[in-house]
Design an enzyme around this catalytic site. Structure first.
Site, PDB file in Angstrom:
ATOM      1  N   ASP A   7      23.248 -52.690  17.877  1.00 58.89           N
ATOM      2  CA  ASP A   7      22.204 -53.699  17.913  1.00 58.89           C
ATOM      3  C   ASP A   7      20.933 -53.161  18.560  1.00 58.89           C
ATOM      4  OD1 ASP A   7      21.411 -56.587  17.670  1.00 58.89           O
ATOM      5  OD2 ASP A   7      21.242 -56.387  19.838  1.00 58.89           O
ATOM      6  N   GLU A  50      20.935 -51.096  13.517  1.00 57.57           N
ATOM      7  CA  GLU A  50      19.959 -52.143  13.255  1.00 57.57           C
ATOM      8  C   GLU A  50      18.647 -51.629  13.829  1.00 57.57           C
ATOM      9  OE1 GLU A  50      18.166 -56.373  14.442  1.00 57.57           O
ATOM     10  OE2 GLU A  50      19.287 -55.145  15.842  1.00 57.57           O
TER      11      GLU A  50
END
EC number: 2.4.1.18
Length: 632
Positions: free
Chosen positions: A312, A365
């Site tokens: 993330d 990401e």
């Protein structure tokens, strides 16, 4: 209760590796461990708190008495405190009481705890990872497929809200029945879970982690989560986990100022505080911190048989000026804005992950134009296996949000992604981030009357699944959820009583099966050899036509997308070979709640030059639809 016995699980070599930041199985030594010492069963504790005056174990076994069970500081400068307490058993509640140099008295959860109390309670729990696995066939096949092209059709799930019994979330074992059956029915190859690691605040969706080594106790025990993973693997479904090494919350029982000093985080808020999430940023330049994070990543792959990690907020790690104004950040030693320590950490994390588990995947990401995110570290890249294609997602949703009559003026938005589609190993995400914070559900982005909105949604998915790259779709999107995702409630499964929603679901189910069955869609999905434009300049009609190509030419597919509600009879497209071309997918079919009026069956190629090709086919192009043809 017995007193603390001096005992250590660490060898000198363990300490050397820990200090150098390269002990990637440190979870085997740190934390709490059920062991036997000199015939006595009990628990060994160890914790890193180099600046503490003293550390003791407090818990339900000693009435949380801070004086009863002090740990000993190692002599070797490692900063580790340790000791063995006889008589303690699995299920014991505990924390570390830390007397800081400043005089503060802190109560901290165990950074390496395997299990925690159900929030809002904050104690760690003595536990183990014992489990009898039954996924050997899956792991063997995973190993055999390592490094080979394969489809990734990923269903992104927040466990607590996928489905509810009244106001209660499903448990891990309930998910092992309902979710596994649903994923099989829908033909997804993988499920990606929003962070399952323990987190204090449910509405954080799991992205503010305090218990990095523990599945959240909200849904069951670690063994219950293992059971879910096991059942998914037995059903032939891979598991990806969201992993958050970018930042952590400042809750009093967590990592922040762990021993009374800035231990895991940077001391300077210009490096150590995240302005967007009001959280602490790891000190990626500190060996012990890198050790904590990398060993944590490997822990999930090792002990829980996880098939991949989606990392993330990588962009926030790469740039020192991320979400900061001038004067709020410190340049690196070369005067630039790149976070050199974080870059080094990410490369090391990927190198170690693929060295230890060459058959898993890491996915970034990452939302910027950083070059080489999914390139090997030896070639100067960050070393990820795949990267989210955020540009494709933004351009596609912007394009589909436009009224169909205006799309011809924005034709470049829907073709632009192919200019850079092969610069990285891209995953196409329609993730949870696109259905929160007032953005609404995907169906609300679609213009027109009800029929057109659902036809547009099917068209977008058809375009997505035939576009180069792997696929990710957030839960609810597969049946046209009509409200924005909320942490407070489950998905609107009752919508499947209605034809338009059932049609979208059937379309996604068949797209998943088609994607996995057609080598032309995944064998070269990261290479420009796997894609060829047939027609990308027909802006007047808002039509695209392209080939998807695999190793065998006879398996190639012709895809045609009509982005307007106009039915185009006698539509002609050039094809690469003579013969019969069979329509193998049509989003306008009745089963998908389409009109069912414009199915083409098998079409014979004419020797008529079109689109620069010697042969072409003529067919009816349905309104707002994706159609796919295959030779033969």
């Amino acid at each position: 209760m017995s007193k603390v016995i001096q005992h250590s699980l660490f060898t000198d070599y363990d300490i050397y590796l820990f200090k150098s930041g390269t002990h990637f199985r440190i979870y085997e030594k740190m934390g709490s461990h059920l062991i036997e010492v000199e015939g006595q069963k009990g628990v060994y504790f160890s914790v890193w708190a180099p600046n503490a005056q003293s550390v003791s174990v407090i818990g339900n076994f000693n009435f949380w008495n801070t004086q009863e069970h002090p740990l000993s500081s190692r002599w070797d400068g490692s900063g580790i405190w340790e000791g063995f307490i006889p008589g303690l058993e699995k299920g014991t509640l505990y924390k570390y009481h830390i007397h800081a140099q400043s005089g503060q008295h802190l109560e901290k959860g165990d950074p390496y705890a395997l299990f925690w109390e159900v929030p809002p309670k904050t104690a760690s729990i003595v536990w183990d990872n014992d489990y009898t696995w039954n996924d050997q066939d899956w792991l063997k096949k995973r190993q055999e497929k390592a490094g080979k092209p394969q489809p990734y059709s990923v269903y992104e799930v927040h466990m607590g809200t996928w489905k509810k019994n009244g106001n209660e979330s499903l448990s891990y074992r309930e998910l092992a029945e309902d979710l596994v059956d649903y994923l099989k029915e829908m033909n997804f190859t993988h499920v990606e879970f929003l962070p399952v690691m323990e987190h204090p605040y449910f509405p954080s969706w799991g992205y503010q982690v305090t218990g990095y080594f523990a599945p959240t106790s909200r849904f069951g025990t670690p063994q219950d989560f293992m059971y879910l993973v096991d059942k998914l693997h037995q059903a032939g479904i891979g598991i990806l986990l969201d992993w958050v090494p970018s930042h952590f919350p400042t809750d009093a029982h967590g990592l922040a100022e762990f021993d009374g000093t800035y231990l895991y985080e940077h001391s300077d808020p210009r490096k150590g505080f995240h302005p967007d999430w009001k959280s602490a940023i790891y000190n990626f330049g500190r060996n012990e911190v890198r050790n904590f994070l990398t060993s944590n990543a490997l822990y999930w792959l090792d002990r829980f048989h996880i098939d991949g990690l989606r990392v993330d907020a990588v962009a926030s790690m790469l740039y020192l000026d991320y979400s900061r104004e001038e004067g709020e950040w410190i340049p690196n030693e070369q005067g630039g804005k790149e976070n050199l320590d974080a870059i080094s950490f990410l490369r090391e994390f990927n190198t170690m992950t693929y060295r230890e588990f060459p058959d898993v995947i890491t996915i970034a990401e990452e939302s910027t134009a950083w070059s080489g995110v999914s390139h090997p570290t030896y070639a100067g890249g960050l070393g990820f296996g795949q990267k989210w294609m955020m540009g494709w997602m933004h351009d596609t949703l912007d394009y589909f949000n436009k009224d169909t009559i205006h799309r011809k003026y924005h034709h470049g938005e829907i073709t632009f992604s192919l200019i850079y589609a092969f610069t990285e190993n891209f995953m196409l995400p329609l993730s949870h981030d696109e259905v929160v914070h007032g953005k609404g559900p995907l169906i609300d982005r679609m213009p027109g009357d009800e029929w057109q909105r659902f036809a547009n949604l099917r068209l977008m998915y058809g375009y997505m699944y035939t576009h180069p790259g792997t696929k990710l779709l957030f839960m609810g999107g597969e049946f046209g959820q009509t409200t924005e995702w909320s942490i407070e409630r489950g998905l609107e499964w009752w919508l499947l009583e209605f034809g338009p929603h059932k049609g979208v679901q059937a379309w996604v189910r068949d797209l998943n099966a088609f994607y996995s069955a057609q080598p032309a869609l995944y064998e070269k999905q990261f290479s420009n050899e796997g894609f060829e434009w047939v027609e990308h300049g027909d802006w007047e009609n808002s039509v695209l036509a392209y080939l998807r190509k695999g190793e065998k030419a006879e398996e190639n597919l012709l895809v045609v997308c009509n982005f307007t509600p106009v039915t185009r009879e006698g539509f002609r497209v050039g094809v690469p070979a003579k013969g019969k071309w069979k329509e193998v997918l049509n989003s306008d079919a009745k089963i998908y709640n389409g009109t069912g009026d414009h199915l083409n069956g098998t079409v014979k190629a004419d020797k008529q030059e079109w689109n620069g090709r010697e042969y072409s086919i003529e067919f009816t192009l349905p309104p707002l639809a994706t159609v796919v043809f295959r030779l033969g």
